[in-house]
Design a protein around this motif. Structure first.
Motif, PDB file in Angstrom:
ATOM      1  N   UNK A   1       0.807  -1.219   0.000  1.00 53.45           N
ATOM      2  CA  UNK A   1       0.000   0.000   0.000  1.00 53.45           C
ATOM      3  C   UNK A   1       0.836   1.262   0.000  1.00 53.45           C
ATOM      4  N   UNK A   2       0.189   2.393  -0.330  1.00 53.55           N
ATOM      5  CA  UNK A   2       0.901   3.663  -0.511  1.00 53.55           C
ATOM      6  C   UNK A   2       1.591   4.155   0.755  1.00 53.55           C
ATOM      7  N   UNK A   3       0.887   4.114   1.874  1.00 55.05           N
ATOM      8  CA  UNK A   3       1.479   4.595   3.126  1.00 55.05           C
ATOM      9  C   UNK A   3       2.686   3.765   3.529  1.00 55.05           C
ATOM     10  N   UNK A   4       2.560   2.464   3.403  1.00 57.13           N
ATOM     11  CA  UNK A   4       3.661   1.579   3.784  1.00 57.13           C
ATOM     12  C   UNK A   4       4.831   1.716   2.823  1.00 57.13           C
ATOM     13  N   UNK A   5       4.539   1.966   1.541  1.00 58.51           N
ATOM     14  CA  UNK A   5       5.623   2.222   0.588  1.00 58.51           C
ATOM     15  C   UNK A   5       6.347   3.516   0.954  1.00 58.51           C
ATOM     16  N   UNK A   6       5.593   4.539   1.333  1.00 60.97           N
ATOM     17  CA  UNK A   6       6.205   5.802   1.756  1.00 60.97           C
ATOM     18  C   UNK A   6       7.118   5.589   2.955  1.00 60.97           C
ATOM     19  N   UNK A   7       6.658   4.808   3.928  1.00 53.64           N
ATOM     20  CA  UNK A   7       7.482   4.510   5.101  1.00 53.64           C
ATOM     21  C   UNK A   7       8.743   3.754   4.696  1.00 53.64           C
ATOM     22  N   UNK A   8       8.600   2.835   3.751  1.00 53.86           N
ATOM     23  CA  UNK A   8       9.749   2.077   3.243  1.00 53.86           C
ATOM     24  C   UNK A   8      10.776   3.015   2.613  1.00 53.86           C
TER      25      UNK A   8
END
Length: 261
Positions: A115-122
């Motif tokens: 997901x987008x939020x988790x990709x951003x955190x990554x």
């Protein structure tokens, strides 16, 4: 509830020889499944995209959709391809397309983040030890999701350069295809929605032809928080049954379908 029929509203693959992974997996588990494209795409700002792809100012690329990859494919040169050695992607399907376009020597990261939020955190974790400002190029849709840009923009060390490379409009054949499906197969047990714009197009078409999405006889399955929010915001005054997929994969969709009672 015994689930037998599944209707998916998502973009079909452009390669007729490439079997749809969602349809294959659901078919293999005994479901009758049909895919209808609710929206169509129009590429824009291609000349500007070409210019940015030639720049040496960026640390990496971000892709959250296959259509953005296709836009880049239209203008990417061999020299450009060698320049981009670090690419962040949302979802395995997008990751596979990026690998085919850029080759195996390019580092493709984040596909399994979920997901987008988790990709951003990554991404934030991945660039944390880099000195100075990290410039990232983000080709995206006109109706792109806010989750990733907002998260990355909150980091002082990251500069996100967004460029809109495609826009979505309702499919010309959506209403006709939906009518034909209902005539031949009746109301499906499950409908899958893969984007907020896709749901919006289907909802408007369903109102015109008299398909009730709020009768609790149809289970609505959403991909992603924004698609789920679009469904809930639109149908909030009605009674409906909506389930969400935790990851953008065919296996996760199958899991949700199998858990329907």
């Amino acid at each position: 509830m015994s689930v037998k029929t599944v209707l998916l509203f998502r973009s079909k693959t452009d390669d007729a020889s490439n079997e749809d992974v969602y349809e294959k997996l659901l078919h293999d588990h005994g479901y009758h499944v049909k895919t209808i494209s609710p929206i169509q795409f129009r590429f824009i700002n291609i000349d500007l995209l070409s210019t940015k792809l030639k720049s040496h100012d960026y640390y990496g690329l971000i892709f959250t959709s296959k259509r953005a990859v296709e836009a880049v494919q239209r203008v990417l040169t061999d020299i450009d391809r060698q320049r981009w050695q670090r690419i962040y992607v949302e979802g395995p399907a997008t990751g596979t397309l990026v690998k085919e376009l850029f080759g195996s020597t390019t580092k493709i990261l984040g596909a399994e983040s979920g997901g987008s939020e988790l990709l951003a955190d990554f991404i934030i974790k991945d660039v944390r030890d880099i000195e100075g400002t990290v410039n990232l190029l983000f080709p995206c849709a006109q109706a792109r999701l806010d989750l990733l840009p907002k998260r990355l923009s909150s980091e002082r060390a990251i500069h996100l350069d967004e460029i809109i490379v495609y826009e979505t409009i309702p499919s010309d054949s959506l209403e006709q295809e939906l009518n034909e499906y209902l005539k031949n197969h009746g109301v499906p047990n499950v409908i899958g929605f893969f984007s907020p714009s896709g749901f919006d197009s289907v909802f408007k078409a369903s109102q015109r032809i008299g398909l009730d999405l709020t009768n609790n006889k149809i289970v609505l399955i959403s991909f992603g928080k924004t698609t789920s929010a679009a469904i809930r915001n639109c149908l909030e005054s009605s009674s409906f049954d909506e389930r969400s997929c935790l990851k953008p994969t065919a296996e996760e969709f199958l899991r949700v379908v199998q858990n329907i009672q």
